[in-house]
Scaffold this active site. Structure first.
Site, PDB file in Angstrom:
ATOM      1  N   HIS A 261      -6.830  -0.777   8.834  1.00  0.00           N
ATOM      2  CA  HIS A 261      -5.536  -0.143   9.377  1.00  0.00           C
ATOM      3  C   HIS A 261      -6.322   1.200   8.844  1.00  0.00           C
ATOM      4  O   HIS A 261      -5.835   1.924   8.289  1.00  0.00           O
ATOM      5  CB  HIS A 261      -4.239  -0.862   8.894  1.00  0.00           C
ATOM      6  CG  HIS A 261      -4.066  -2.777   8.997  1.00  0.00           C
ATOM      7  ND1 HIS A 261      -4.112  -2.786   8.071  1.00  0.00           N
ATOM      8  CD2 HIS A 261      -3.972  -3.548   9.893  1.00  0.00           C
ATOM      9  CE1 HIS A 261      -3.819  -4.415   8.236  1.00  0.00           C
ATOM     10  NE2 HIS A 261      -3.627  -4.774   9.690  1.00  0.00           N
TER      11      HIS A 261
ATOM     12  N   ASP B 251      -7.492  -5.954   2.503  1.00  0.00           N
ATOM     13  CA  ASP B 251      -7.129  -6.430   3.567  1.00  0.00           C
ATOM     14  C   ASP B 251      -8.262  -5.663   4.198  1.00  0.00           C
ATOM     15  O   ASP B 251      -8.359  -6.326   6.157  1.00  0.00           O
ATOM     16  CB  ASP B 251      -6.012  -6.058   4.463  1.00  0.00           C
ATOM     17  CG  ASP B 251      -5.640  -4.970   4.902  1.00  0.00           C
ATOM     18  OD1 ASP B 251      -6.311  -3.970   5.091  1.00  0.00           O
ATOM     19  OD2 ASP B 251      -4.154  -4.927   5.154  1.00  0.00           O
TER      20      ASP B 251
ATOM     21  N   ASP C 145      -9.074   0.370   4.450  1.00  0.00           N
ATOM     22  CA  ASP C 145      -8.262  -0.469   5.199  1.00  0.00           C
ATOM     23  C   ASP C 145      -9.091  -0.547   6.414  1.00  0.00           C
ATOM     24  O   ASP C 145      -9.717  -0.201   6.949  1.00  0.00           O
ATOM     25  CB  ASP C 145      -7.432   0.336   5.063  1.00  0.00           C
ATOM     26  CG  ASP C 145      -5.504  -0.462   5.032  1.00  0.00           C
ATOM     27  OD1 ASP C 145      -5.521  -1.084   5.827  1.00  0.00           O
ATOM     28  OD2 ASP C 145      -5.226   0.557   4.589  1.00  0.00           O
TER      29      ASP C 145
ATOM     30  N   HIS D 134       4.587   0.305   4.400  1.00  0.00           N
ATOM     31  CA  HIS D 134       3.235   0.284   3.853  1.00  0.00           C
ATOM     32  C   HIS D 134       2.522   0.431   4.947  1.00  0.00           C
ATOM     33  O   HIS D 134       0.758   0.375   5.029  1.00  0.00           O
ATOM     34  CB  HIS D 134       3.056  -1.202   3.490  1.00  0.00           C
ATOM     35  CG  HIS D 134       2.620  -2.554   4.196  1.00  0.00           C
ATOM     36  ND1 HIS D 134       2.474  -2.726   5.321  1.00  0.00           N
ATOM     37  CD2 HIS D 134       4.322  -3.686   4.389  1.00  0.00           C
ATOM     38  CE1 HIS D 134       2.435  -3.959   6.297  1.00  0.00           C
ATOM     39  NE2 HIS D 134       3.521  -4.187   5.225  1.00  0.00           N
TER      40      HIS D 134
ATOM     41  N   ASP E   1      -3.109   3.141   8.476  1.00  0.00           N
ATOM     42  CA  ASP E   1      -1.801   3.444   8.221  1.00  0.00           C
ATOM     43  C   ASP E   1      -1.175   4.774   7.987  1.00  0.00           C
ATOM     44  O   ASP E   1      -0.698   5.676   7.597  1.00  0.00           O
ATOM     45  CB  ASP E   1      -1.999   2.976   6.494  1.00  0.00           C
ATOM     46  CG  ASP E   1      -2.390   1.761   5.803  1.00  0.00           C
ATOM     47  OD1 ASP E   1      -1.969   1.261   6.618  1.00  0.00           O
ATOM     48  OD2 ASP E   1      -2.952   1.835   4.511  1.00  0.00           O
TER      49      ASP E   1
ATOM     50  N   HIS F 198       0.949  -1.235  -0.201  1.00  0.00           N
ATOM     51  CA  HIS F 198       0.141  -0.391   0.240  1.00  0.00           C
ATOM     52  C   HIS F 198       1.218   1.243  -0.240  1.00  0.00           C
ATOM     53  O   HIS F 198       0.521   2.679  -0.264  1.00  0.00           O
ATOM     54  CB  HIS F 198      -0.733   0.401   0.987  1.00  0.00           C
ATOM     55  CG  HIS F 198      -2.068   1.052   0.886  1.00  0.00           C
ATOM     56  ND1 HIS F 198      -3.163   0.616   1.709  1.00  0.00           N
ATOM     57  CD2 HIS F 198      -2.721   1.950   0.346  1.00  0.00           C
ATOM     58  CE1 HIS F 198      -4.319   1.569   1.074  1.00  0.00           C
ATOM     59  NE2 HIS F 198      -4.066   1.999   0.460  1.00  0.00           N
TER      60      HIS F 198
ATOM     61  N   GLU G 227      -2.312  -4.394  -1.878  1.00  0.00           N
ATOM     62  CA  GLU G 227      -2.383  -5.510  -1.184  1.00  0.00           C
ATOM     63  C   GLU G 227      -3.339  -6.799  -1.274  1.00  0.00           C
ATOM     64  O   GLU G 227      -3.326  -7.931  -0.843  1.00  0.00           O
ATOM     65  CB  GLU G 227      -2.658  -4.927   0.289  1.00  0.00           C
ATOM     66  CG  GLU G 227      -2.228  -4.142   1.527  1.00  0.00           C
ATOM     67  CD  GLU G 227      -0.654  -4.153   1.210  1.00  0.00           C
ATOM     68  OE1 GLU G 227      -0.330  -6.078   1.690  1.00  0.00           O
ATOM     69  OE2 GLU G 227      -0.368  -3.200   2.032  1.00  0.00           O
TER      70      GLU G 227
ATOM     71  N   ASP H 105      -7.549  -1.016  -0.069  1.00  0.00           N
ATOM     72  CA  ASP H 105      -6.745  -1.867   0.975  1.00  0.00           C
ATOM     73  C   ASP H 105      -7.451  -3.488   0.957  1.00  0.00           C
ATOM     74  O   ASP H 105      -8.822  -2.857   1.489  1.00  0.00           O
ATOM     75  CB  ASP H 105      -6.408  -1.663   2.006  1.00  0.00           C
ATOM     76  CG  ASP H 105      -5.217  -2.532   2.434  1.00  0.00           C
ATOM     77  OD1 ASP H 105      -5.220  -4.105   1.981  1.00  0.00           O
ATOM     78  OD2 ASP H 105      -4.115  -2.515   3.158  1.00  0.00           O
TER      79      ASP H 105
END
Length: 219
Positions: free
Chosen positions: A44, A148, A42, A59, A46, A15, A191, A146
């Site tokens: 996360h 994930d 996402d 990332h 980030d 990412h 990702e 992303d």
């Protein structure tokens, strides 16, 4: 690509690629005398920096870098710091944050919709609010998606799996709302890791999500 009147789609693994993508979008918007919004989907945040990251993985730093906090080489990619106006950015789908990353998110003031809020509000309402943010005084917006952030049951082929992400319909509803807005400038999907994928499931999901973002509907 934007300058030629084309629509860019960036397909990535790591990412961190978003720093370069967003720098390009920001430069193009500046040429048009405006600024872009950002919808960052996402699991996360980030929002780490080299000083806060427990892993040191770049990332985990791209959004912070785009907002002016991070490695100088990334922060300055667009020729302006910060690249983005935080009031025109939104994080959707988050369900795992590092301790000091939480502090950064609070300090920067970015609007964040966690999975708890998605559960409570519903994805449609979340997207209505998110799109208001990214379209407020902007020339359009960029989506950095992303995979994930999607649940492992539909996206097993990614390197930083966190259980409890969006299901298949919620994920497509994000992109369908993006398409309905008519203001999407550019798109990236990140990702996807073919080595970890199961029968190409994650790659096929990503293709379908891109199609939804570009306006594909059932009817």
């Amino acid at each position: 690509t934007l300058g030629r009147g084309r629509f860019p789609i960036v397909i990535g693994g790591d990412h961190a690629v978003a720093c370069g993508t967003i720098a390009g979008v920001v430069r193009h918007a500046a040429d048009k005398g405006g600024v872009p919004g950002l919808l960052w989907f996402d699991a996360h945040g980030d929002m780490n920096t080299p000083q806060t990251s427990p892993s040191g993985n770049v990332h985990g730093m791209p959004l912070a870098s785009c907002l002016g906090h991070g490695p100088q080489a990334l922060v300055e990619l667009a020729g302006r710091t910060p690249m983005l106006d935080v009031s025109k950015c939104v994080l959707v789908g988050v369900h795992e944050l590092d301790a000091r990353e939480k502090e950064m998110i609070r300090a920067v003031g970015i609007r964040i919709y966690t999975m708890r809020e998605i559960d409570m509000m519903g994805m449609q309402r979340v997207m209505e609010e998110a799109l208001e943010i990214v379209n407020d005084g902007t020339v359009g917006f960029h989506v950095s998606f992303d995979v994930d952030g999607c649940d492992v049951s539909i996206a097993p082929g990614t390197g930083t799996i966190v259980p409890g992400g969006t299901d298949y319909r919620e994920s497509h509803l994000v992109m369908e709302n993006v398409a309905d807005s008519g203001r999407l400038m550019s798109l990236e999907l990140t990702e996807v890791n073919p080595i970890l994928d199961v029968r190409n499931q994650t790659a096929e999901l990503a293709v379908g999500l891109a199609e939804s973002a570009l306006g594909k509907l059932v009817l």
